[in-house]
Write a protein that holds these residues in place. Structure first.
Motif, short mmCIF file in Angstrom:
data_model
loop_
_atom_site.label_atom_id
_atom_site.label_comp_id
_atom_site.label_asym_id
_atom_site.label_seq_id
_atom_site.Cartn_x
_atom_site.Cartn_y
_atom_site.Cartn_z
N SER A 95 0.97 -1.18 -0.02
CA SER A 95 0.08 0.05 0.10
C SER A 95 0.99 1.17 0.12
O SER A 95 0.59 2.13 -0.94
N LEU A 96 1.91 1.37 0.83
CA LEU A 96 2.84 2.51 0.95
C LEU A 96 3.69 2.61 -0.48
O LEU A 96 3.71 3.69 -0.77
N SER A 97 3.84 1.72 -1.01
CA SER A 97 4.91 1.50 -2.37
C SER A 97 3.71 2.10 -3.43
O SER A 97 4.02 2.99 -4.07
N THR A 98 2.56 1.66 -3.61
CA THR A 98 1.46 2.23 -4.24
C THR A 98 1.39 3.85 -4.14
O THR A 98 1.31 4.66 -5.10
N THR A 99 1.12 4.44 -2.77
CA THR A 99 1.05 5.75 -2.56
C THR A 99 2.21 6.46 -2.91
O THR A 99 2.19 7.73 -3.34
N ALA A 100 3.54 5.92 -2.86
CA ALA A 100 4.89 6.69 -3.07
C ALA A 100 4.69 6.76 -4.42
O ALA A 100 5.19 7.87 -4.97
N LEU A 101 4.57 5.80 -5.21
CA LEU A 101 4.49 5.90 -6.95
C LEU A 101 3.34 6.91 -7.33
O LEU A 101 3.63 7.95 -8.10
N LEU A 159 10.61 22.19 -5.45
CA LEU A 159 11.08 21.46 -4.15
C LEU A 159 11.07 19.88 -4.22
O LEU A 159 11.83 19.10 -3.66
N GLY A 160 9.95 19.30 -4.91
CA GLY A 160 9.82 17.89 -5.33
C GLY A 160 9.65 17.01 -4.15
O GLY A 160 10.19 16.10 -3.98
N SER A 161 9.05 17.53 -3.21
CA SER A 161 8.61 16.96 -1.99
C SER A 161 7.67 15.56 -2.29
O SER A 161 7.91 14.44 -1.55
N GLY A 162 6.93 15.59 -3.29
CA GLY A 162 6.58 14.52 -3.43
C GLY A 162 7.23 13.46 -4.41
O GLY A 162 6.90 12.07 -4.25
N LEU A 163 8.40 13.85 -4.82
CA LEU A 163 9.26 12.88 -5.46
C LEU A 163 10.31 12.28 -4.38
O LEU A 163 10.47 11.01 -4.41
N PHE A 183 10.38 8.74 -3.06
CA PHE A 183 11.65 8.04 -2.72
C PHE A 183 11.59 7.64 -1.22
O PHE A 183 11.83 6.17 -0.88
N MET A 184 11.45 8.29 -0.16
CA MET A 184 11.73 7.85 1.22
C MET A 184 10.65 6.94 1.66
O MET A 184 11.03 6.03 2.34
N VAL A 185 9.35 7.15 1.14
CA VAL A 185 8.32 6.41 1.75
C VAL A 185 8.31 5.09 0.84
O VAL A 185 8.14 3.91 1.47
N LEU A 186 8.94 5.03 -0.47
CA LEU A 186 9.15 3.80 -1.29
C LEU A 186 10.46 2.96 -0.69
O LEU A 186 10.11 1.63 -0.71
N SER A 244 9.60 2.95 9.79
CA SER A 244 8.68 4.08 10.14
C SER A 244 9.02 5.47 10.22
O SER A 244 8.14 6.31 9.71
N GLY A 245 10.25 5.70 10.94
CA GLY A 245 10.66 7.07 10.84
C GLY A 245 10.86 7.58 9.56
O GLY A 245 10.41 8.93 9.36
N LEU A 246 11.44 6.73 8.73
CA LEU A 246 11.91 7.55 7.28
C LEU A 246 10.37 7.55 6.45
O LEU A 246 10.47 8.74 5.87
N ALA A 247 9.33 6.91 6.63
CA ALA A 247 8.41 7.10 5.86
C ALA A 247 7.45 8.12 6.49
O ALA A 247 6.64 9.21 5.70
N LEU A 248 7.35 8.52 7.85
CA LEU A 248 6.64 9.32 8.51
C LEU A 248 7.33 10.76 7.93
O LEU A 248 6.64 11.64 7.90
N LEU A 249 8.62 10.70 8.06
CA LEU A 249 9.33 12.07 7.97
C LEU A 249 9.20 12.35 6.38
O LEU A 249 8.73 13.49 6.10
N GLY A 250 9.12 11.56 5.42
CA GLY A 250 8.90 11.84 3.94
C GLY A 250 7.37 12.42 3.69
O GLY A 250 7.23 13.17 3.10
N ALA A 251 6.31 11.64 4.38
CA ALA A 251 5.05 11.87 4.30
C ALA A 251 4.61 13.39 5.00
O ALA A 251 4.06 14.03 4.48
N LEU A 252 5.22 13.59 6.03
CA LEU A 252 5.26 14.77 6.83
C LEU A 252 5.42 16.03 5.86
O LEU A 252 5.03 17.24 5.83
N ILE A 253 6.90 15.85 5.41
CA ILE A 253 7.41 16.67 4.40
C ILE A 253 6.56 17.13 3.30
O ILE A 253 6.34 18.27 2.97
N CYS A 254 5.94 16.17 2.59
CA CYS A 254 5.13 16.26 1.44
C CYS A 254 3.90 16.87 2.01
O CYS A 254 3.31 17.82 1.14
N PHE A 255 3.29 16.48 3.12
CA PHE A 255 2.00 17.01 3.57
C PHE A 255 2.17 18.59 3.99
O PHE A 255 1.15 19.25 3.61
N ILE A 256 3.21 18.97 4.57
CA ILE A 256 3.28 20.50 4.82
C ILE A 256 3.71 21.30 3.70
O ILE A 256 2.77 22.22 3.55
N THR A 257 4.53 20.52 2.62
CA THR A 257 4.64 21.44 1.62
C THR A 257 3.56 21.48 0.86
O THR A 257 3.27 22.61 0.03
#
Length: 210
Positions: free
Chosen positions: A21-27, A57-61, A66-69, A101-114
């Motif tokens: 599921s996380l892989s799909t959302t990352a793509l 900024l490419g926070s979605g990339l 990448f971080m979530v993937l 968990s920390g890596l995915a959470l950080l990547g998702a938070l950055i994307c969310f805030i941006t």
């Protein structure tokens, strides 16, 4: 004793599902951010440097992508007990779970805030500034950023009049940044589930050993 292996299997199955599921959302996040770099699928805006800073900024990339993937790959490997994770002990499993968990959470938070800031500031586009200097002048910028008395997200009359170029710039901006916002929120939700699933798996493995 019979319950512990059953719960362990359930925990591993949950990790496999969450990893996929996380892989799909990352793509999806990466795809949405790529689309923001090509308004109306036109490459000329990127070549001319006429892309907003939030998209560049490419926070979605690299964040929601990448971080979530990367974290999702680790989660999937843990779920399938593949490679070096085939005989991993409770401590190694928990450290891997905490890292992923920390890596995915950080990547998702950055994307969310941006994405939230991008939706607040509005799109980067060409707009008319003649109301400020009496002569008809167009420039690129953020026409809705300093518009305190009106919110472009709710005032649809501004969507066609606010931005002159690219065409449908507001729709493009709102559509893909809203997608990124929702995707990153879903990623945070999935990471929280995975974290509690990992704690459950660790508890079961300790019970099995005792």
């Amino acid at each position: 004793t019979l319950l512990s292996p059953c719960m362990m299997t359930c925990s591993q199955t949950c990790s496999r599902i969450l990893g996929l599921s996380l892989s799909t959302t990352a793509l999806v996040a990466a795809g949405a951010n790529v689309a923001l770099l090509f308004p109306n699928w036109d490459v000329t805006y990127l070549l001319r440097g006429l892309i907003g800073r939030h998209a560049l900024l490419g926070s979605g990339l690299w964040g929601g992508g990448f971080m979530v993937l990367t974290a999702a790959t680790l989660i999937s490997l843990m779920g399938w007990r593949y490679g070096c994770f085939s005989k991993s002990g409770p401590c190694q499993s928990m450290l891997t779970a905490l890292f992923s968990s920390g890596l995915a959470l950080l990547g998702a938070l950055i994307c969310f805030i941006t994405s939230g800031v991008a939706l607040k500031d509005g799109p980067f586009c060409m707009f008319d500034v003649s109301s400020f200097n009496q002569t008809q002048t167009w420039k690129y910028g953020y026409p809705f950023k300093d518009m305190h008395n009106r919110n472009y997200l709710y005032d649809y009359s501004l969507w066609n009049s606010g931005c002159l170029e690219p065409s449908k710039a507001v729709v493009w901006h709102v559509s893909f940044f809203s997608t990124l916002l929702c995707i990153s929120l879903l990623q945070i939700f999935l990471v929280v589930i995975y974290f509690f699933n990992s704690i459950l798996g660790l508890f079961c493995s300790l019970c099995e050993k005792s």
